[in-house]
Write an enzyme that holds these catalytic residues in place. Structure first.
Site, short mmCIF file in Angstrom:
data_model
loop_
_atom_site.label_atom_id
_atom_site.label_comp_id
_atom_site.label_asym_id
_atom_site.label_seq_id
_atom_site.Cartn_x
_atom_site.Cartn_y
_atom_site.Cartn_z
N THR A 1 42.00 15.98 5.42
CA THR A 1 42.65 17.41 5.33
C THR A 1 41.46 18.23 4.84
O THR A 1 40.36 17.80 4.35
CB THR A 1 43.92 17.72 4.27
OG1 THR A 1 43.39 17.10 2.93
CG2 THR A 1 44.94 16.91 4.96
N MET A 2 41.60 19.54 4.85
CA MET A 2 40.47 20.33 4.25
C MET A 2 40.56 19.94 2.60
O MET A 2 41.54 19.41 2.20
CB MET A 2 41.10 22.06 4.30
CG MET A 2 40.65 22.36 5.69
SD MET A 2 41.33 24.13 5.57
CE MET A 2 40.01 24.97 4.87
N GLY B 1 36.83 16.06 0.61
CA GLY B 1 35.59 15.43 0.35
C GLY B 1 34.53 15.07 1.86
O GLY B 1 33.62 14.44 1.54
N LYS B 2 35.01 15.72 2.53
CA LYS B 2 34.02 15.27 4.05
C LYS B 2 32.85 15.80 3.90
O LYS B 2 31.82 14.98 4.28
CB LYS B 2 34.91 15.90 5.28
CG LYS B 2 36.26 15.41 5.41
CD LYS B 2 37.06 16.06 6.66
CE LYS B 2 36.86 17.53 6.70
NZ LYS B 2 37.61 18.07 5.41
N SER B 3 32.53 17.22 3.41
CA SER B 3 31.12 17.42 3.69
C SER B 3 30.48 16.87 2.45
O SER B 3 29.17 16.44 2.73
CB SER B 3 31.12 18.84 3.21
OG SER B 3 31.55 19.73 4.20
N GLU C 1 31.82 19.69 10.23
CA GLU C 1 32.94 20.54 11.13
C GLU C 1 32.99 20.38 12.53
O GLU C 1 33.18 20.94 13.38
CB GLU C 1 32.41 22.03 10.88
CG GLU C 1 32.20 22.52 9.41
CD GLU C 1 33.58 22.49 8.61
OE1 GLU C 1 34.57 22.41 9.10
OE2 GLU C 1 33.36 22.94 7.29
N1 ADP Z 1 35.19 20.91 -10.20
C1 ADP Z 1 35.52 19.77 -9.48
N2 ADP Z 1 35.34 18.75 -10.26
C2 ADP Z 1 35.45 17.64 -9.24
N3 ADP Z 1 35.68 17.41 -7.82
C3 ADP Z 1 35.67 18.52 -7.27
C4 ADP Z 1 35.55 19.80 -7.94
N4 ADP Z 1 35.59 20.68 -7.02
C5 ADP Z 1 35.76 20.04 -5.90
N5 ADP Z 1 35.78 18.77 -5.97
C6 ADP Z 1 36.03 17.45 -5.02
O1 ADP Z 1 35.33 18.04 -4.06
C7 ADP Z 1 36.33 17.67 -2.74
C8 ADP Z 1 35.94 18.88 -1.93
O2 ADP Z 1 34.68 18.53 -1.26
P1 ADP Z 1 34.20 19.05 0.10
O3 ADP Z 1 33.22 18.18 0.59
O4 ADP Z 1 34.02 20.35 -0.14
O5 ADP Z 1 35.50 19.03 1.00
P2 ADP Z 1 35.78 18.95 2.62
O6 ADP Z 1 34.46 19.08 3.35
O7 ADP Z 1 36.79 17.83 3.07
O8 ADP Z 1 36.66 20.42 2.98
C9 ADP Z 1 37.68 17.74 -3.59
O9 ADP Z 1 38.79 17.26 -2.81
C10 ADP Z 1 37.59 17.26 -4.83
O10 ADP Z 1 37.62 15.70 -4.66
C1 LIG Z 2 43.20 24.27 9.37
C2 LIG Z 2 42.30 25.29 9.89
C3 LIG Z 2 41.05 25.25 9.40
N1 LIG Z 2 40.15 26.33 9.94
C4 LIG Z 2 38.76 26.26 9.75
C5 LIG Z 2 38.68 26.56 7.91
C6 LIG Z 2 37.59 26.04 7.33
O1 LIG Z 2 36.48 26.97 7.30
C7 LIG Z 2 37.35 24.92 8.23
C8 LIG Z 2 37.55 23.39 7.72
O2 LIG Z 2 36.64 23.14 6.76
P1 LIG Z 2 36.81 21.98 5.51
O3 LIG Z 2 35.24 21.80 5.18
O4 LIG Z 2 37.31 20.93 5.93
O5 LIG Z 2 37.53 22.67 4.41
O6 LIG Z 2 37.97 25.08 9.25
C9 LIG Z 2 40.35 26.89 11.24
O7 LIG Z 2 39.41 27.40 11.63
N2 LIG Z 2 41.43 26.66 11.58
C10 LIG Z 2 42.49 26.13 11.19
O8 LIG Z 2 43.41 25.89 11.83
#
Ligand code: ADP
Ligand SMILES: Cc1cn([C@H]2C[C@H](O)[C@@H](COP(=O)(O)O)O2)c(=O)[nH]c1=O
Length: 215
Positions: A10-11, A14-16, A87
């Site tokens: 999910t968003m 931790g993917k990035s 992404e």
């Molecule tokens: N303040 C924090 N302390 C510890 N972990 C954090 C904090 N803020 C974010 N995270 C971690 O970072 C993750 C989001 O990382 P990110 O790589 O940006 O996610 P994604 O790319 O999947 O959207 C969260 O699920 C959490 O595990």
């Molecule tokens: C569900 C959903 C998401 N998005 C966009 C919102 C964010 O910019 C990215 C996801 O980034 P993350 O690093 O995984 O948090 O996708 C969208 O454009 N449309 C959607 O339905």
């Protein structure tokens, strides 16, 4: 054997962060990678993690051709050992096919990262093609949670905490309920609450209006 791997979750799962860690570990061993992203919240040509790390990346556009990008590196005398593609849900089907071709014909590892489904639970085109072509699908191990405590599996789009079901598939945004009024945000939910369109704010309002729910 080189591989095309799709890391998904999910968003906010931790993917990035994993994308940056993967590139770091490979680079530390002398391997050269190219980092790509599309529509990162931090702006064009940036790959950012919510843990605070952010690096330069190559922005993917509609007309980006991964085969041509890598070919240009080789003809310029620069080796490429791996690609990190964040992404990736936003990439076109053709671009995912180019990534698969690079793996098969040039032995470059491709690590793609992205969400699977949109706010309506429909597959993004790039994610769908990755599911069809990837050697491996890896679901992120750090669990995101729905407000109810169950594992979050779906991404909801919200405005003022209320889930919306109409709109463009792509709207760049972030999770959290501290957005300015009227601004699109996202919230991760379990399937049950996604289907019931019950976000944290909706649940709070409902429990406040019906205290007997907790008796
Ligand atoms: N303040 C924090 N302390 C510890 N972990 C954090 C904090 N803020 C974010 N995270 C971690 O970072 C993750 C989001 O990382 P990110 O790589 O940006 O996610 P994604 O790319 O999947 O959207 C969260 O699920 C959490 O595990
Ligand atoms: C569900 C959903 C998401 N998005 C966009 C919102 C964010 O910019 C990215 C996801 O980034 P993350 O690093 O995984 O948090 O996708 C969208 O454009 N449309 C959607 O339905």
């Amino acid at each position: 054997m080189a591989e095309l791997v799709f890391f998904t979750g999910t968003m906010d799962s931790g993917k990035s962060t994993l994308a940056l860690q993967t590139d770091h570990n490979y680079t530390a061993r002398g391997r050269r990678g190219l980092i790509f992203t599309r529509g990162d919240r931090a702006g064009a040509a940036r790959l950012s993690s919510r843990l605070g790390l952010e690096v330069n990346a190559r922005e993917v556009f509609d007309d980006t051709d991964f085969w041509a990008e890598v070919h240009a590196e080789f003809t310029g005398g620069r080796t490429v050992d791996h690609l990190v593609c964040d992404e990736a849900q936003f990439y076109s089907e053709q671009q995912v096919e180019q990534l698969a071709r690079l793996v098969d014909e040039t032995e470059i590892d491709v690590f793609a990262f992205g969400i699977t489904t949109d706010f309506r639970t429909r597959l993004f085109p790039g994610a769908a093609r990755l599911f069809e072509l990837a050697d491996r699908i890896e679901v992120l191990q750090v669990q995101s949670l729905c407000w109810c405590g169950a594992r979050a599996t779906h991404n909801a789009r919200t405005v003022d905490g209320v889930m919306v079901t109409e709109g463009d598939q792509v709207v760049i945004g972030d999770v959290g309920d501290d957005r300015a009024a009227g601004v699109v945000a996202y919230e991760v939910l379990c399937r049950r609450h996604h289907m019931r369109q019950m976000t944290a704010a909706t649940a709070r309002r409902r429990s406040a209006a019906d205290p007997s729910l907790w008796e």
